[in-house]
Design a protein around this motif. Structure first.
Motif, PDB file in Angstrom:
ATOM      1  N   ALA A  27       0.800  -1.229   0.000  1.00  0.00           N
ATOM      2  CA  ALA A  27       0.000   0.000   0.000  1.00  0.00           C
ATOM      3  C   ALA A  27       0.828   1.271   0.000  1.00  0.00           C
ATOM      4  O   ALA A  27       0.299   2.340  -0.301  1.00  0.00           O
ATOM      5  CB  ALA A  27      -0.942   0.015   1.202  1.00  0.00           C
ATOM      6  N   VAL A  28       2.095   1.184   0.351  1.00  0.00           N
ATOM      7  CA  VAL A  28       2.887   2.410   0.446  1.00  0.00           C
ATOM      8  C   VAL A  28       4.061   2.485  -0.526  1.00  0.00           C
ATOM      9  O   VAL A  28       4.557   3.571  -0.788  1.00  0.00           O
ATOM     10  CB  VAL A  28       3.382   2.665   1.897  1.00  0.00           C
ATOM     11  N   LEU A  29       4.506   1.369  -1.074  1.00  0.00           N
ATOM     12  CA  LEU A  29       5.653   1.393  -1.975  1.00  0.00           C
ATOM     13  C   LEU A  29       5.367   0.539  -3.208  1.00  0.00           C
ATOM     14  O   LEU A  29       5.084  -0.655  -3.101  1.00  0.00           O
ATOM     15  CB  LEU A  29       6.904   0.874  -1.254  1.00  0.00           C
ATOM     16  N   ALA A  30       5.427   1.175  -4.380  1.00  0.00           N
ATOM     17  CA  ALA A  30       5.226   0.460  -5.644  1.00  0.00           C
ATOM     18  C   ALA A  30       6.486  -0.328  -5.999  1.00  0.00           C
ATOM     19  O   ALA A  30       7.573  -0.074  -5.479  1.00  0.00           O
ATOM     20  CB  ALA A  30       4.895   1.458  -6.751  1.00  0.00           C
ATOM     21  N   ASP A  31       6.349  -1.262  -6.914  1.00  0.00           N
ATOM     22  CA  ASP A  31       7.479  -2.096  -7.332  1.00  0.00           C
ATOM     23  C   ASP A  31       8.643  -1.278  -7.889  1.00  0.00           C
ATOM     24  O   ASP A  31       9.794  -1.685  -7.777  1.00  0.00           O
ATOM     25  CB  ASP A  31       7.026  -3.120  -8.381  1.00  0.00           C
ATOM     26  N   ASP A  32       8.344  -0.136  -8.485  1.00  0.00           N
ATOM     27  CA  ASP A  32       9.399   0.687  -9.073  1.00  0.00           C
ATOM     28  C   ASP A  32      10.064   1.625  -8.062  1.00  0.00           C
ATOM     29  O   ASP A  32      10.879   2.471  -8.420  1.00  0.00           O
ATOM     30  CB  ASP A  32       8.868   1.486 -10.266  1.00  0.00           C
ATOM     31  N   GLY A  33       9.720   1.480  -6.782  1.00  0.00           N
ATOM     32  CA  GLY A  33      10.339   2.287  -5.735  1.00  0.00           C
ATOM     33  C   GLY A  33       9.707   3.642  -5.496  1.00  0.00           C
ATOM     34  O   GLY A  33      10.210   4.435  -4.703  1.00  0.00           O
ATOM     35  N   THR A  34       8.592   3.906  -6.139  1.00  0.00           N
ATOM     36  CA  THR A  34       7.870   5.163  -5.926  1.00  0.00           C
ATOM     37  C   THR A  34       6.728   4.922  -4.943  1.00  0.00           C
ATOM     38  O   THR A  34       6.352   3.769  -4.690  1.00  0.00           O
ATOM     39  CB  THR A  34       7.304   5.713  -7.248  1.00  0.00           C
ATOM     40  N   PRO A  35       6.140   5.991  -4.391  1.00  0.00           N
ATOM     41  CA  PRO A  35       4.986   5.787  -3.515  1.00  0.00           C
ATOM     42  C   PRO A  35       3.858   5.074  -4.264  1.00  0.00           C
ATOM     43  O   PRO A  35       3.570   5.395  -5.419  1.00  0.00           O
ATOM     44  CB  PRO A  35       4.578   7.215  -3.132  1.00  0.00           C
ATOM     45  N   ALA A  36       3.253   4.106  -3.621  1.00  0.00           N
ATOM     46  CA  ALA A  36       2.159   3.348  -4.230  1.00  0.00           C
ATOM     47  C   ALA A  36       0.928   4.240  -4.394  1.00  0.00           C
ATOM     48  O   ALA A  36       0.704   5.164  -3.609  1.00  0.00           O
ATOM     49  CB  ALA A  36       1.819   2.140  -3.363  1.00  0.00           C
ATOM     50  N   ALA A  37       0.151   3.960  -5.424  1.00  0.00           N
ATOM     51  CA  ALA A  37      -1.083   4.717  -5.670  1.00  0.00           C
ATOM     52  C   ALA A  37      -2.242   4.063  -4.921  1.00  0.00           C
ATOM     53  O   ALA A  37      -2.305   2.837  -4.794  1.00  0.00           O
ATOM     54  CB  ALA A  37      -1.384   4.740  -7.164  1.00  0.00           C
ATOM     55  N   ASP A  55      17.012  -3.102   2.404  1.00  0.00           N
ATOM     56  CA  ASP A  55      16.702  -2.617   1.054  1.00  0.00           C
ATOM     57  C   ASP A  55      15.313  -1.975   1.009  1.00  0.00           C
ATOM     58  O   ASP A  55      15.152  -0.853   0.521  1.00  0.00           O
ATOM     59  CB  ASP A  55      16.798  -3.761   0.040  1.00  0.00           C
ATOM     60  N   TYR A  56      14.310  -2.687   1.509  1.00  0.00           N
ATOM     61  CA  TYR A  56      12.946  -2.145   1.493  1.00  0.00           C
ATOM     62  C   TYR A  56      12.862  -0.866   2.315  1.00  0.00           C
ATOM     63  O   TYR A  56      12.265   0.123   1.881  1.00  0.00           O
ATOM     64  CB  TYR A  56      11.946  -3.184   2.017  1.00  0.00           C
ATOM     65  N   ARG A  66      11.903   4.857   2.611  1.00  0.00           N
ATOM     66  CA  ARG A  66      12.299   6.180   3.123  1.00  0.00           C
ATOM     67  C   ARG A  66      12.692   7.114   1.984  1.00  0.00           C
ATOM     68  O   ARG A  66      12.380   8.309   2.020  1.00  0.00           O
ATOM     69  CB  ARG A  66      13.427   6.026   4.138  1.00  0.00           C
ATOM     70  N   GLY A  67      13.340   6.578   0.977  1.00  0.00           N
ATOM     71  CA  GLY A  67      13.719   7.394  -0.182  1.00  0.00           C
ATOM     72  C   GLY A  67      12.508   7.888  -0.958  1.00  0.00           C
ATOM     73  O   GLY A  67      12.477   9.025  -1.424  1.00  0.00           O
ATOM     74  N   ALA A  80      12.948  -1.233  14.382  1.00  0.00           N
ATOM     75  CA  ALA A  80      12.424  -2.552  14.032  1.00  0.00           C
ATOM     76  C   ALA A  80      12.175  -2.707  12.535  1.00  0.00           C
ATOM     77  O   ALA A  80      12.095  -3.828  12.035  1.00  0.00           O
ATOM     78  CB  ALA A  80      11.141  -2.823  14.806  1.00  0.00           C
ATOM     79  N   MET A  81      12.048  -1.593  11.817  1.00  0.00           N
ATOM     80  CA  MET A  81      11.759  -1.680  10.383  1.00  0.00           C
ATOM     81  C   MET A  81      12.842  -2.440   9.627  1.00  0.00           C
ATOM     82  O   MET A  81      12.532  -3.297   8.799  1.00  0.00           O
ATOM     83  CB  MET A  81      11.575  -0.278   9.786  1.00  0.00           C
ATOM     84  N   ARG A  82      14.082  -2.149   9.900  1.00  0.00           N
ATOM     85  CA  ARG A  82      15.179  -2.822   9.186  1.00  0.00           C
ATOM     86  C   ARG A  82      15.175  -4.325   9.445  1.00  0.00           C
ATOM     87  O   ARG A  82      15.348  -5.121   8.521  1.00  0.00           O
ATOM     88  CB  ARG A  82      16.521  -2.230   9.573  1.00  0.00           C
ATOM     89  N   GLY A  83      14.974  -4.720  10.702  1.00  0.00           N
ATOM     90  CA  GLY A  83      14.972  -6.139  11.048  1.00  0.00           C
ATOM     91  C   GLY A  83      13.778  -6.877  10.466  1.00  0.00           C
ATOM     92  O   GLY A  83      13.893  -8.032  10.060  1.00  0.00           O
ATOM     93  N   THR A  84      12.637  -6.226  10.413  1.00  0.00           N
ATOM     94  CA  THR A  84      11.418  -6.885   9.947  1.00  0.00           C
ATOM     95  C   THR A  84      11.247  -6.784   8.432  1.00  0.00           C
ATOM     96  O   THR A  84      10.887  -7.764   7.780  1.00  0.00           O
ATOM     97  CB  THR A  84      10.188  -6.267  10.646  1.00  0.00           C
ATOM     98  N   LEU A  85      11.504  -5.597   7.885  1.00  0.00           N
ATOM     99  CA  LEU A  85      11.259  -5.359   6.462  1.00  0.00           C
ATOM    100  C   LEU A  85      12.506  -5.493   5.605  1.00  0.00           C
ATOM    101  O   LEU A  85      12.408  -5.575   4.379  1.00  0.00           O
ATOM    102  CB  LEU A  85      10.651  -3.968   6.264  1.00  0.00           C
TER     103      LEU A  85
END
Length: 194
Positions: free
Chosen positions: A116-126, A152-153, A158-159, A144-149
């Motif tokens: 819901a928040v990140l599209a496959d191309d690395g842009t914000p999801a629509a 890379d994700y 964040r980018g 916890a984000m790095r350990g769980t997600l």
């Protein structure tokens, strides 16, 4: 006077029947289930009031297509679809209307299985346009984000939201930003996230 009342009633019903609710982290569909039942209850109440005023009440028309969902977990997305259909069928039976005919459950494409928040191309999801956004997006602290997600994700997420969501923000903040953006862009009117 009756002609104007009929026109107003039909216009309201058309608006109500076109109302869409989005849960962009729908899980098993609890918020969608409750949203659908609320819309159906409102439609029924309006029909009862219209009949009391001498207007033609009409047959309930709001169905599962009134709720939209996004869920990354395929099992949860399918469970959400089934939950919405069960709610629709239970509402019909409880209120004396016939349940859907064969097939009882039909494809419900309004609940998507994707991030819901990140599209496959690395842009914000629509997100699809909706009148209201509801739900309980996932909470996951900065560390916890790095350990769980994964690194890379987390970096791509964040980018994609750099300058809009601070780098150390909780995962849930990305949903709040998407909802804010949707309101600002006029793709939704309201948001209620827990």
């Amino acid at each position: 006077l009756l002609t104007q009342a009929t026109a107003d009633y039909r216009a309201f019903l058309e608006r109500l029947r076109g109302f869409r609710v989005l849960d962009p982290a729908c899980g098993s569909g609890n918020f969608l289930y409750l949203s659908l039942l609320t819309l159906k209850d409102l439609e029924l109440r309006v029909a009862v009031e219209a009949e009391a005023l001498g207007l033609e009440p009409g047959f309930p028309a709001i169905g599962p297509e009134a709720v939209l969902g996004i869920e990354v977990n395929p099992y949860a997305a399918e469970l959400a679809r089934v939950s919405v259909w069960i709610g629709h069928i239970q509402w019909a039976r409880r209120n004396g209307y016939p349940p859907p005919a064969d097939p009882v459950l039909r494809t419900l494409d309004t609940i998507e299985c994707r991030d819901a928040v990140l599209a496959d191309d690395g842009t914000p999801a629509a997100w699809p346009p909706a009148h209201a956004i509801v739900g309980n997006p996932p909470f996951l602290g900065d560390k916890a984000m790095r350990g769980t997600l994964g690194d890379d994700y987390t970096e791509r997420l964040r980018g994609a939201y750099a300058g809009r969501v601070p780098g150390g923000a909780d995962l849930v903040c990305f949903w709040f930003e998407k909802a804010r953006e949707a309101i600002e862009a006029g793709r939704t009117e309201r948001a209620g996230l827990v």
